[in-house]
Enzyme design. Structure first.
Site, PDB file in Angstrom:
ATOM      1  N   CYS A 123       4.513   7.803  24.370  1.00 59.18           N
ATOM      2  CA  CYS A 123       5.330   7.070  25.338  1.00 59.18           C
ATOM      3  C   CYS A 123       5.383   5.592  24.974  1.00 59.18           C
ATOM      4  O   CYS A 123       5.079   4.723  25.778  1.00 59.18           O
ATOM      5  CB  CYS A 123       4.827   7.305  26.753  1.00 59.18           C
ATOM      6  SG  CYS A 123       3.089   7.722  26.869  1.00 59.18           S
ATOM      7  N   GLY A 150       0.825  -1.198   0.000  1.00 54.29           N
ATOM      8  CA  GLY A 150       0.000   0.000   0.000  1.00 54.29           C
ATOM      9  C   GLY A 150       0.864   1.255   0.000  1.00 54.29           C
ATOM     10  O   GLY A 150       0.583   2.230  -0.704  1.00 54.29           O
ATOM     11  N   THR A 151       1.939   1.199   0.770  1.00 45.59           N
ATOM     12  CA  THR A 151       2.850   2.344   0.832  1.00 45.59           C
ATOM     13  C   THR A 151       3.424   2.658  -0.542  1.00 45.59           C
ATOM     14  O   THR A 151       3.475   3.814  -0.967  1.00 45.59           O
ATOM     15  CB  THR A 151       3.975   2.054   1.845  1.00 45.59           C
ATOM     16  OG1 THR A 151       3.399   2.036   3.153  1.00 45.59           O
ATOM     17  CG2 THR A 151       5.079   3.089   1.788  1.00 45.59           C
ATOM     18  N   SER A 167      -4.346  -1.790   0.201  1.00 46.90           N
ATOM     19  CA  SER A 167      -3.276  -2.617   0.748  1.00 46.90           C
ATOM     20  C   SER A 167      -3.859  -3.947   1.196  1.00 46.90           C
ATOM     21  O   SER A 167      -4.708  -3.994   2.086  1.00 46.90           O
ATOM     22  CB  SER A 167      -2.636  -1.896   1.932  1.00 46.90           C
ATOM     23  OG  SER A 167      -1.707  -2.728   2.574  1.00 46.90           O
TER      24      SER A 167
END
Lengths: 462, 462
Positions: free
Chosen positions: B320, B69-70, B194
């Site tokens: 975090c 997909g990228t 994707s």
């Protein structure tokens, strides 16, 4: 059915299949995630990287997986060029590289860089000296294949790598064709491979970049694969690729000897079985599983089709196939005949019987294609010298191998010392008419401009 | 074990597995070759393309398969921008796009183009009006996701597509998160998907480019996939991707209703089960399988770790976590709390029992993380007003959620109308302190420059 086109794509190795199946259930999660499915995927990816790096001969952190060999070439060349942009924008490649390398070079030229193509000898090999001469002050990168994909000739990579090292230029080695047989020798800087060439699955290439090589990945940023190969990792395929590379390496020595004997059999016997054949590529420094030859007066597409009907899948660098209109750039750079070109590349496990059947079928197949093209007469000895000192043959609009057939048909009609001029606009004629002269011991005088196409002049010597 | 991170990667669908296995033996050859193995591979590829195009809602010749997909996003954006280079070099994106879109935008900016990011409301949705306002004379391309990957909010794609059409600007839709549920509505120009998001294998993305959209593929030339996706085709994976897309679509309506009920259960019950929680994302216009919430006074990485130990795999947009130091750009753009962020995305087949177990485990898990951080006191009512009219809390060097915990601990120490100034250099504080104020009905006065980090001023209102 005998599949003899392993150099295009090898059938999936049983180990690849097994590893793929085993990792489908373990390797689908995102290896960047901290939960157990992610950690499991990460472990598989890390293990595959270690195995592949071991086979390549580099550190695991020097190797990334890409979606294909082509993508590895594109990423490796563009990244290395960008990393040394300050040195210059000059790229050296051999004239017989894979199209992915040559297309990368063309992209550099379009973008304002410059490229030197190092030529090859008639066997398809670069000379280390000529390669070294092409390196310049502003050379950012040099590329050389480990072995040629069309004719199997092994390149002098170690010598070229030494010359590059001496000049301070990184060398990228396209090892797609040879990685199954062993690591690439010599002091290379970048290396590229493609899993489906060694029996791994499609969808996996690899790119190794030695520590210390300046490299700046191009394209949008992405955190995967050290920023060098964007997109979600294909872990089951990567696992299968690494496992099958290890497997083919384990059998490499034995298969090398076995297949080399089989291709040697083809090399040795085809010229006796089929008239007017040129076996091309280096007879000694070559891949064990590849043998390539060209047949005069044969249309490559028809020959492939007939061999397919007879149960043999081979490929061709001829221009007269439907997928291309120009002869293979490899055959062109070597200056050898392109018409009726056949590449046989044996997959692992090919038997002597397969090869014997091929040698049994080939002569009749070639003969029938020649007959269909009306090229049977040309194998007869030339008739007695005629009176016309020169002749012009109009082969305009005729596709290969017709211009060469027409030439062969009339060469006997001019006296020794007389000339035949062939008018042709098929690109293959430029390569095949000189190659015919070489094979038939006639003199190729040269090419003259013509209103349409070109005029190729041949002098009869015998 | 319950895997609740389908939005990252879905487990392989049984149909994908089956199709992959079936095509491993048929789809390994080069589909460009003329022999039977090649023709067989070509047939598989063509059939997969037809099936995928049917599911996407485009013509087969408008769709190519990419390695992810990228890569489809990168190729789609760079190709569309290059195709309209003469119009200009301005790109419009929403602020909550996938990183592959935003990284493509950043690459354009680096290369001298300009980008407008359209903001979103607190639910994560763009406004069609604001999007239309961002379109300019020199806008080459606009991008909008069909639905957000972190909070599940469905974007008004049809309205934005209409505005783009009116302005003559092509719209690229990143449909990665929604394609399993149905085709994208509206008059889009380019679309990206994707496969591993819908239960297909990794290694397959798709890029559709409508006929008539100007498109110039970037990177070195390559003849595969209409020149839009370089490299040897991964046919078994492509076949598996197409087959599984068809399969998930067949069950989409039923699963949509079922999973929507389950995520609704989480949306509705988490605020009652866990104190100080903000459920984020649009409550109605949303993906059926995604629900996201953030927990005050919780360290996202520890929470994920504890949930993993309890048998639940979820993801987090908190800063975090070890993989990132800044909060998710999506939560930031929405202006919602990022600390203790949890995204639950249910794979197909998740049961009510799975969800009940999660709801049973969550309160104790959050409480234990809070206890470990010493954040239990802060949930008690504020003590009686004290004398100091203002206080400064030094949280420099403290990572999220500590600055917010420190703030919450002392807010009762100033009188109503008094202020607490938090000194912090953790990037999450910039997002989470205002979000805390919103959740606890205190006034966020603003941010002041400080010698190190920033000073965040909060006025006690109650």
């Amino acid at each position: 059915m005998s599949y003899f086109d392993a150099a295009s794509s090898a059938p999936l190795h049983p180990v690849a299949r097994q590893a793929l199946l085993a990792s489908l259930d373990e390797g689908w999660a995102d290896p960047a995630r901290l939960y157990r499915e992610g950690r499991r995927a990460r472990l598989l990816l890390d293990a595959a990287r270690e195995a592949a790096a071991d086979a390549v001969g580099c550190r695991p952190d020097e190797l990334v997986f890409t979606p294909s060999g082509t993508r590895a070439v594109h990423a490796g060349i563009s990244g290395a060029l960008a990393g040394r942009r300050r040195v210059g924008r000059h790229l050296v490649v051999s004239a017989v590289e894979h199209s992915s390398v040559l297309h990368s070079a063309a992209a550099l030229e379009t973008d304002g860089g410059s490229v030197t193509e190092v030529g090859v000898d008639r066997a398809g090999s670069v000379s280390p000296g000529a390669y070294a001469d092409a390196l310049r002050e502003d050379t950012a990168l040099a590329c050389l294949q480990s072995a040629n994909h069309e004719v199997g000739t092994v390149q002098p990579v170690a010598e070229v790598a030494a010359a590059c090292r001496a000049a301070g230029v990184p060398l990228l080695v396209d090892a797609a064709q040879s990685l199954a047989w062993g690591p690439v020798e010599g002091d290379w800087s970048l290396l590229v491979g493609s899993a489906h060439k060694w029996g791994g699955p499609a969808g996996v290439g690899l790119l190794a970049v030695r520590k210390g090589v300046r490299f700046a990945a191009q394209g949008p940023a992405d955190e995967r694969e050290s920023g060098r190969a964007a997109g979600f990792e294909n872990i089951p395929a990567v696992v299968a690729a690494a496992a099958s590379l290890r497997a083919v390496r384990a059998e490499a020595a034995e298969e090398d000897a076995r297949l080399r004997e089989l291709t040697e059999r083809i090399r040795a016997r085809v010229p006796g079985l089929v008239p007017d054949v040129e076996v091309v590529g280096d007879p000694v420094r070559r891949l064990p599983h590849v043998v390539t030859f060209s047949c005069l007066y044969v249309d490559g597409e028809t020959l492939l089709h007939e061999l397919d009907r007879a149960g043999f899948s081979v490929s061709s660098g001829s221009s007269c196939t439907s997928s291309t209109l120009t002869p293979s750039h490899v055959l062109k750079a070597m200056g050898v005949l392109s018409e009726g070109n056949v590449r046989v590349s044996l997959p692992l496990g090919t038997t002597g019987d397969d090869v014997e059947r091929f040698l049994g079928v080939l002569p009749g197949t070639v003969a029938s294609v020649r007959e269909r093209l009306g090229a049977t007469a040309v194998t007869a000895p030339a008739p007695a010298p005629a009176s016309a000192p020169s002749l012009v043959v109009d082969a305009l609009g005729k596709r290969c191998p017709i211009p060469v057939i027409e030439l062969a048909k009339v060469i006997g009609d001019v006296p020794v010392g007389g000339t035949v001029t062939v008018l042709a606009d098929d690109e293959a004629a430029r390569l095949d008419i000189p190659a015919w002269c070489e094979m038939r011991s006639q003199e190729y005088v040269g090419e003259e401009p013509a209103e349409r196409g070109a005029a190729y002049v041949v002098r009869r010597l015998s």
